[in-house]
Design a protein around this motif. Sequence first.
Motif, PDB file in Angstrom:
ATOM      1  N   ILE A  26       0.868  -1.176   0.000  1.00 47.49           N
ATOM      2  CA  ILE A  26       0.000   0.000   0.000  1.00 47.49           C
ATOM      3  C   ILE A  26       0.904   1.224   0.000  1.00 47.49           C
ATOM      4  O   ILE A  26       1.624   1.459   0.980  1.00 47.49           O
ATOM      5  CB  ILE A  26      -0.945   0.004   1.212  1.00 47.49           C
ATOM      6  CG1 ILE A  26      -1.807  -1.258   1.221  1.00 47.49           C
ATOM      7  CG2 ILE A  26      -1.833   1.243   1.197  1.00 47.49           C
ATOM      8  CD1 ILE A  26      -2.694  -1.385   2.447  1.00 47.49           C
ATOM      9  N   ASN A  27       0.873   1.980  -1.078  1.00 49.26           N
ATOM     10  CA  ASN A  27       1.774   3.114  -1.260  1.00 49.26           C
ATOM     11  C   ASN A  27       1.002   4.418  -1.105  1.00 49.26           C
ATOM     12  O   ASN A  27      -0.025   4.623  -1.761  1.00 49.26           O
ATOM     13  CB  ASN A  27       2.433   3.044  -2.638  1.00 49.26           C
ATOM     14  CG  ASN A  27       3.582   4.027  -2.784  1.00 49.26           C
ATOM     15  OD1 ASN A  27       3.901   4.741  -1.849  1.00 49.26           O
ATOM     16  ND2 ASN A  27       4.181   4.061  -3.952  1.00 49.26           N
ATOM     17  N   PHE A  28       1.491   5.295  -0.234  1.00 55.34           N
ATOM     18  CA  PHE A  28       0.850   6.578   0.015  1.00 55.34           C
ATOM     19  C   PHE A  28       1.567   7.734  -0.679  1.00 55.34           C
ATOM     20  O   PHE A  28       1.232   8.884  -0.443  1.00 55.34           O
ATOM     21  CB  PHE A  28       0.776   6.851   1.520  1.00 55.34           C
ATOM     22  CG  PHE A  28      -0.167   5.941   2.252  1.00 55.34           C
ATOM     23  CD1 PHE A  28      -1.510   6.238   2.334  1.00 55.34           C
ATOM     24  CD2 PHE A  28       0.287   4.770   2.831  1.00 55.34           C
ATOM     25  CE1 PHE A  28      -2.387   5.398   3.001  1.00 55.34           C
ATOM     26  CE2 PHE A  28      -0.579   3.924   3.502  1.00 55.34           C
ATOM     27  CZ  PHE A  28      -1.919   4.236   3.580  1.00 55.34           C
ATOM     28  N   THR A  29       2.560   7.452  -1.489  1.00 56.66           N
ATOM     29  CA  THR A  29       3.240   8.507  -2.222  1.00 56.66           C
ATOM     30  C   THR A  29       2.337   8.997  -3.347  1.00 56.66           C
ATOM     31  O   THR A  29       1.834   8.190  -4.136  1.00 56.66           O
ATOM     32  CB  THR A  29       4.560   7.994  -2.808  1.00 56.66           C
ATOM     33  OG1 THR A  29       5.374   7.478  -1.745  1.00 56.66           O
ATOM     34  CG2 THR A  29       5.302   9.095  -3.535  1.00 56.66           C
ATOM     35  N   PRO A  30       2.085  10.292  -3.464  1.00 57.72           N
ATOM     36  CA  PRO A  30       1.195  10.797  -4.529  1.00 57.72           C
ATOM     37  C   PRO A  30       1.792  10.534  -5.896  1.00 57.72           C
ATOM     38  O   PRO A  30       2.991  10.735  -6.129  1.00 57.72           O
ATOM     39  CB  PRO A  30       1.092  12.301  -4.233  1.00 57.72           C
ATOM     40  CG  PRO A  30       2.302  12.616  -3.412  1.00 57.72           C
ATOM     41  CD  PRO A  30       2.620  11.381  -2.625  1.00 57.72           C
ATOM     42  N   GLN A  31       0.948  10.069  -6.815  1.00 62.67           N
ATOM     43  CA  GLN A  31       1.377   9.777  -8.169  1.00 62.67           C
ATOM     44  C   GLN A  31       1.062  10.975  -9.062  1.00 62.67           C
ATOM     45  O   GLN A  31      -0.093  11.376  -9.184  1.00 62.67           O
ATOM     46  CB  GLN A  31       0.657   8.524  -8.692  1.00 62.67           C
ATOM     47  CG  GLN A  31       0.880   7.283  -7.845  1.00 62.67           C
ATOM     48  CD  GLN A  31       2.323   6.827  -7.840  1.00 62.67           C
ATOM     49  OE1 GLN A  31       3.048   7.026  -8.818  1.00 62.67           O
ATOM     50  NE2 GLN A  31       2.752   6.227  -6.741  1.00 62.67           N
ATOM     51  N   PRO A  32       2.086  11.577  -9.712  1.00 61.76           N
ATOM     52  CA  PRO A  32       1.827  12.721 -10.604  1.00 61.76           C
ATOM     53  C   PRO A  32       1.031  12.294 -11.828  1.00 61.76           C
ATOM     54  O   PRO A  32       1.235  11.216 -12.385  1.00 61.76           O
ATOM     55  CB  PRO A  32       3.232  13.196 -10.973  1.00 61.76           C
ATOM     56  CG  PRO A  32       4.100  11.993 -10.791  1.00 61.76           C
ATOM     57  CD  PRO A  32       3.504  11.207  -9.658  1.00 61.76           C
TER      58      PRO A  32
END
Length: 551
Positions: free
Chosen positions: A388-394
Amino acid sequence: MPMLRLYKASSLDKSCNVYSHLLSREYTTVSNHRRVHHVMGTLTTRGNYTFKKVWSKVSKKHIACDGRWAFFDNYEDCFDCGSPRRAPHKRFSLHKDKLAKIEDALIMEGIADSVELRHRNHKSCLLALTKDNMLLRIDLDTGQVMEQVYLGPTSIRYKKIQWNMVDESFTLCSMLFPRQPVHFLRQAGMEVTDVIQLTILSCLPLDFVCKMSVTRQVFGKDTVDAAIFLNLLMVMHSMSHVRMYSLETIMKQGCLHQQKLYDKLEDGTTYGIYPSPVTVSVKLEERPPCLFEVRCRNRDVMLTMPPCYYIMWPFGNYRGYCCFSLRTQEMVEGGCLQAEDSAPEERVSLHADDSGRIVHMKNAELRVLKLQAQANDEERKLVEDFVINFTPQPQSPILQVTQSGRIIKQTVRQDCSQLQERTVLTMMYSEDQDMMIVVSVSTPGCDKVDRPVVGFYNNWTGQLLRQFELEESLEETQDRSICYQMDTITHVFKTYQQRFECHVYKLLPLSTPGEEWKGRAKGGTHRRSTPRVSTDSSEDGEYSPRRRRTR
């Protein structure tokens, strides 16, 4: 199976919550709790309901909470947060003049089916350890003290109570004795060799198991601490060594007596009732056989379910926690979990669903790993189950084609709040609904308040089902804890002004048609490392609990 009829939000009684309505609308007198849990999971993740704050309380003393029960003023006031009522209510208050200060406590829920009929009154209770070395069993319904056990004189102070086997037996731990003898004992020619004193009692019914002291004379001069968990005595040493011993072997090797609680003694007193305390029943003259020994950072080691492996941060030049085989003592393939340099502390734990999976929480992602069998079926390798990745995707630029065929790239300008990275605070597991609850917070910036976000995820795929934002800001808080149970979220934290606050949220219907719950777009993205074939899989993020195996 009888059908369950759901009424409109406007017809619900405001004095009760959703869970109580589900139980009241069962056609049969005996409710099917498994089906109710499934309906509750569906309402939480897909229904027209949301979590709203219904109750708050501020205290100058520590607040203890486990999800349903909240205790204020050193366990003197008990509030039932998971009651069928709309808001928590006070269950009982202990008499301050009759009981000493409670140092630590455990909550025991439910009763076992194998309990004898004469012990059927052993329902949910509070096991409390008081300052005057008394163990109390308190009824959570009325606050009545049902049993008292005298542990011994206050020269040895008991400060901590913890589970050995959950809902089966527990351990009472005394304060650590000083490493060096005090001055007046030196003059008397005496030495203090005890490190800690441990007392084990069983519950359902409450009974005495053993009482022993861990001494440096037996376990080594570098012994600094000890604990008992899963019938294993774990002894910690100053040189980062951890040694484990079988509690059953220790009890057979050094048994002094097999006295039971409430036995009548020769002097007419009762064993375990003041003035006759529970006495030392195990005394060792030599070190018992060591089952397992490791040297690890912070003396922190975790054992998985069979097939047995253990996870620790090895002592030496290692970059994180590593997984080792208990049979070969070698690291498994892919078993090193790299730590982040920016993380204040590395967070690795075993998944609470007894699947043997490993949870690795980083700053902006949560990894769930599993031990996968090799071709020879002897050793296993550690692989990612999902992330589960919480880094915003551009977002990629928008392409437009003119009538002449020329391609125009239009840059997408995202909102500042959409570009904020979220940090994982904690992860919980709901056994009743078979869901993961991940609490995260946005990185401060862009003048946005860093409120915690509670996300519900599929336990087997990592798919975001739904998420909710709490109202309290975490800018000036410390010692945070968020608990979830059925339809209740309890947020407890301590401010820098040394004030404790407790906020309770309930699952309630949306009050106005314009309110909409926040969907899956802003949640953490997930990826599957390996395909999974399951007959219980859900599509489009729908809640569908997997059928649990029998323990």
